[in-house]
Design a protein around this motif. Structure first.
Motif, mmCIF file in Angstrom:
data_model
loop_
_atom_site.group_PDB
_atom_site.id
_atom_site.type_symbol
_atom_site.label_atom_id
_atom_site.label_comp_id
_atom_site.label_asym_id
_atom_site.label_seq_id
_atom_site.Cartn_x
_atom_site.Cartn_y
_atom_site.Cartn_z
ATOM 1 N N GLU A 176 0.829 -1.212 0.000
ATOM 2 C CA GLU A 176 0.000 0.000 0.000
ATOM 3 C C GLU A 176 0.860 1.257 0.000
ATOM 4 N N LYS A 177 1.943 1.270 0.780
ATOM 5 C CA LYS A 177 2.760 2.480 0.908
ATOM 6 C C LYS A 177 3.295 2.954 -0.439
ATOM 7 N N LYS A 178 3.592 2.029 -1.342
ATOM 8 C CA LYS A 178 4.135 2.385 -2.652
ATOM 9 C C LYS A 178 3.056 2.948 -3.565
ATOM 10 N N VAL A 179 1.907 2.286 -3.585
ATOM 11 C CA VAL A 179 0.810 2.716 -4.458
ATOM 12 C C VAL A 179 0.311 4.101 -4.085
ATOM 13 N N VAL A 180 0.096 4.329 -2.783
ATOM 14 C CA VAL A 180 -0.497 5.613 -2.377
ATOM 15 C C VAL A 180 0.486 6.770 -2.564
ATOM 16 N N LEU A 181 1.789 6.506 -2.487
ATOM 17 C CA LEU A 181 2.755 7.573 -2.759
ATOM 18 C C LEU A 181 2.701 7.965 -4.229
ATOM 19 N N GLN A 182 2.539 6.982 -5.110
ATOM 20 C CA GLN A 182 2.432 7.285 -6.544
ATOM 21 C C GLN A 182 1.188 8.120 -6.836
ATOM 22 N N ILE A 183 0.067 7.760 -6.219
ATOM 23 C CA ILE A 183 -1.169 8.523 -6.439
ATOM 24 C C ILE A 183 -1.042 9.922 -5.840
ATOM 25 N N ALA A 184 -0.470 10.010 -4.635
ATOM 26 C CA ALA A 184 -0.308 11.311 -3.971
ATOM 27 C C ALA A 184 0.536 12.258 -4.815
ATOM 28 N N LYS A 185 1.594 11.748 -5.419
ATOM 29 C CA LYS A 185 2.445 12.595 -6.262
ATOM 30 C C LYS A 185 1.690 13.095 -7.486
ATOM 31 N N ARG A 186 0.813 12.261 -8.017
ATOM 32 C CA ARG A 186 0.012 12.692 -9.179
ATOM 33 C C ARG A 186 -0.989 13.786 -8.779
ATOM 34 N N VAL A 187 -1.610 13.621 -7.611
ATOM 35 C CA VAL A 187 -2.532 14.662 -7.129
ATOM 36 C C VAL A 187 -1.774 15.967 -6.927
ATOM 37 N N ALA A 188 -0.590 15.885 -6.316
ATOM 38 C CA ALA A 188 0.217 17.083 -6.062
ATOM 39 C C ALA A 188 0.582 17.793 -7.359
ATOM 40 N N GLN A 189 0.888 17.016 -8.389
ATOM 41 C CA GLN A 189 1.235 17.626 -9.669
ATOM 42 C C GLN A 189 0.061 18.402 -10.254
ATOM 43 N N HIS A 190 -1.133 17.837 -10.185
ATOM 44 C CA HIS A 190 -2.316 18.539 -10.702
ATOM 45 C C HIS A 190 -2.595 19.799 -9.884
ATOM 46 N N VAL A 191 -2.438 19.713 -8.571
ATOM 47 C CA VAL A 191 -2.669 20.882 -7.719
ATOM 48 C C VAL A 191 -1.671 21.981 -8.051
ATOM 49 N N ASN A 192 -0.403 21.627 -8.187
ATOM 50 C CA ASN A 192 0.630 22.628 -8.472
ATOM 51 C C ASN A 192 0.491 23.238 -9.866
ATOM 52 N N ASN A 193 -0.169 22.544 -10.767
ATOM 53 C CA ASN A 193 -0.395 23.078 -12.116
ATOM 54 C C ASN A 193 -1.630 23.972 -12.186
ATOM 55 N N THR A 194 -2.308 24.142 -11.056
ATOM 56 C CA THR A 194 -3.514 24.975 -10.999
ATOM 57 C C THR A 194 -3.169 26.348 -10.419
ATOM 58 N N PRO A 195 -3.315 27.431 -11.180
ATOM 59 C CA PRO A 195 -3.045 28.769 -10.627
ATOM 60 C C PRO A 195 -3.874 29.027 -9.378
ATOM 61 N N GLY A 196 -3.204 29.468 -8.315
ATOM 62 C CA GLY A 196 -3.904 29.741 -7.079
ATOM 63 C C GLY A 196 -3.933 28.583 -6.110
ATOM 64 N N MET A 197 -3.285 27.461 -6.475
ATOM 65 C CA MET A 197 -3.224 26.310 -5.581
ATOM 66 C C MET A 197 -1.775 25.837 -5.455
ATOM 67 N N LYS A 198 -1.447 25.289 -4.284
ATOM 68 C CA LYS A 198 -0.105 24.776 -4.044
ATOM 69 C C LYS A 198 -0.194 23.528 -3.181
ATOM 70 N N ALA A 199 0.586 22.495 -3.551
ATOM 71 C CA ALA A 199 0.584 21.238 -2.807
ATOM 72 C C ALA A 199 1.771 21.153 -1.865
ATOM 73 N N VAL A 200 1.542 20.573 -0.693
ATOM 74 C CA VAL A 200 2.594 20.267 0.282
ATOM 75 C C VAL A 200 2.440 18.795 0.636
ATOM 76 N N MET A 201 3.508 18.013 0.478
ATOM 77 C CA MET A 201 3.440 16.585 0.767
ATOM 78 C C MET A 201 4.056 16.290 2.128
#
Length: 449
Positions: A176-201
């Motif tokens: 589980e730890k590997k899968v959820v890190l991969q998904i979390a990084k993808r969510v963070a990338q989408h958030v950081n590509n949105t003007p006005g939003m910033k991701a912190v992991m």
């Protein structure tokens, strides 16, 4: 010459010899693992029994020395995987006395060491945990910058488990730890590509972060929302589907909820509870969590965000529950930060395990979570955020076709120009201004960017 047996004495002698040989080295160092975080490193010694140990540090060069009493080892120290920024290497050194195994950790810089033993917790046996934290230099004087006119919405993204804690393990051995890190990084990338939003992991690699600290990281970055990403599991392979959990001040009322609460406790034991054991603030934090009235607002916001995200998750995957569920998870207990826990699917279900390791499915999940977040914050933008400004601008345009701005306290032409991404000259021309001075309450026309 034949052996003469006297009432089982040879067996007694043999038993005595076996006991003597086993007590000569009562413990065995079976393995060493290094988990590196950005500003800290955890070293774990796997042992056959509970360790009897001492430790001390040495300088010039920097070293941490661990003496394990009545311990032997066949570990190949030069073969240990090491990606730490703090640990140069691990080696054996000359024993100070008979029966002592001296293990030296060569360090790249001075560290603060927290050393403690952990009892067996499946799948691990006895462990000695060494948490090494970089000693921070004296803080440099802070140069105050001009306050930003608009701020980003901060989304704290927490990939569950990590390091010693693999989380749930799928039928084919997927962690589980590997899968959820991969998904979390993808969510963070989408958030950081949105003007006005910033991701912190809360974690960006394979290391464990204590559950209380995950909320602390979000708080330190003034997060507007904390999303903890997991993959569900159960005792049978039948359950399937994604779900979102919010905090309940009571124990979960569903069987799966109670199972997950137990899994979280097991997770903390696996990852090591050193910070919690030695934290004198833990009871104060718990008291604050239970008593702070802001919890009610955070819980209400969490429920609303969860509803939004479920709408979009349901378009890309099966839902285990179409409404948010409630349980008492430590990672959700921050009184001042809305927090949700997303179970992206049942890793214990063979078909969903295959989906969770599929990069296209991971991307669909990440996009769905991002879409739900954007929709919620567009409808409920925090004060002073770019999203709030966009919402105000849309309202003005919809009413009159022209963007209008009312000058607030502390605003200047440069601040207003920056907010709407136009030049000062454009604003002056649109409003026939002869100077850069504006007054409180003044209505300004804002030209198109």
């Amino acid at each position: 010459m034949p052996i003469t047996y006297f009432k089982g004495y040879p067996y007694l002698i043999l038993l005595t010899l076996l006991c003597w040989s086993s007590t000569a080295f009562a413990n065995n160092l079976q393995g060493v693992r290094i988990w590196a975080a950005p500003e800290s490193t955890r070293v774990v010694y796997d042992l056959s029994t509970r360790p009897d140990y001492n430790f001390f540090t040495l300088s010039n060069p920097e070293r941490l020395v661990i003496d394990l009493k009545q311990t032997s080892s066949k570990v190949k120290f030069d073969k240990i995987d090491n990606n730490s920024k703090l640990v140069k290497g691990i080696r054996l050194s000359k024993a100070p006395s008979k029966g002592v195994l001296r293990v030296v950790i060569d360090l790249k810089r001075p560290v603060k060491a927290n050393v403690y033993a952990l009892s067996p917790t499946a799948p691990y046996g006895n462990r000695l945990v060494l948490d090494l934290n970089e000693i921070q230099e004296a803080a440099k004087p802070v140069v105050k910058s001009k306050p930003q006119a608009l701020r980003d919405i901060i989304v704290a993204i927490d990939a569950g488990h990590g390091g010693d804690d693999p989380g749930s393990i799928g039928p084919s051995g997927v962690y589980e730890k590997k899968v959820v890190l991969q998904i979390a990084k993808r969510v963070a990338q989408h958030v950081n590509n949105t003007p006005g939003m910033k991701a912190v992991m809360t974690r960006s690699g394979d290391y464990f972060v204590n559950l209380d600290k995950r909320s602390s990281i979000a708080r330190d970055h003034k997060a507007d929302i904390l999303i903890s990403i997991h993959a569900d599991a159960f005792t049978s392979p039948n359950p399937k589907g994604a779900s979102i959990w919010v905090l309940s001040r009571r124990r979960a009322n569903s069987e799966i909820g109670r199972w997950l609460e137990q899994k979280e406790k097991h997770s903390e034991l696996l990852g090591g509870a050193g910070e919690i054991i030695q934290s004198t603030d833990s009871e104060q934090y718990l008291t604050m969590t239970l008593l702070d009235m802001s919890m009610d607002k955070s819980m209400a916001v969490s429920h609303s965000i969860a509803d939004n995200l479920l709408r979009d998750l349901g378009k890309v995957t099966h839902l285990h529950k179409s409404k948010p569920e409630a349980a008492s998870f430590a990672v959700l207990k921050s009184p001042d930060i809305p927090s949700i826990l997303v179970e992206t699917g049942f890793i214990s279900n063979p078909s969903e395990e295959r989906n969770l390791v599929n990069t296209k499915h991971q991307e669909r999940l990440a996009k769905a979570l991002h879409t739900g977040l954007v929709r919620y914050f567009e409808a409920n933008p925090p004060d002073g955020s770019l999203f709030a400004n966009k919402g105000a601008a849309k309202q003005q345009i919809s009413r009159s076709g022209v963007i209008k701005h009312k000058v607030s306290k502390g605003e200047s032409l440069s601040v207003i120009a920056s907010r709407y991404q136009v030049s000062i000259a454009q604003i002056k021309a649109a409003n026939n201004l002869s100077s850069d001075t504006v007054r409180l309450g003044q209505q300004l026309k804002i030209p198109k960017a």
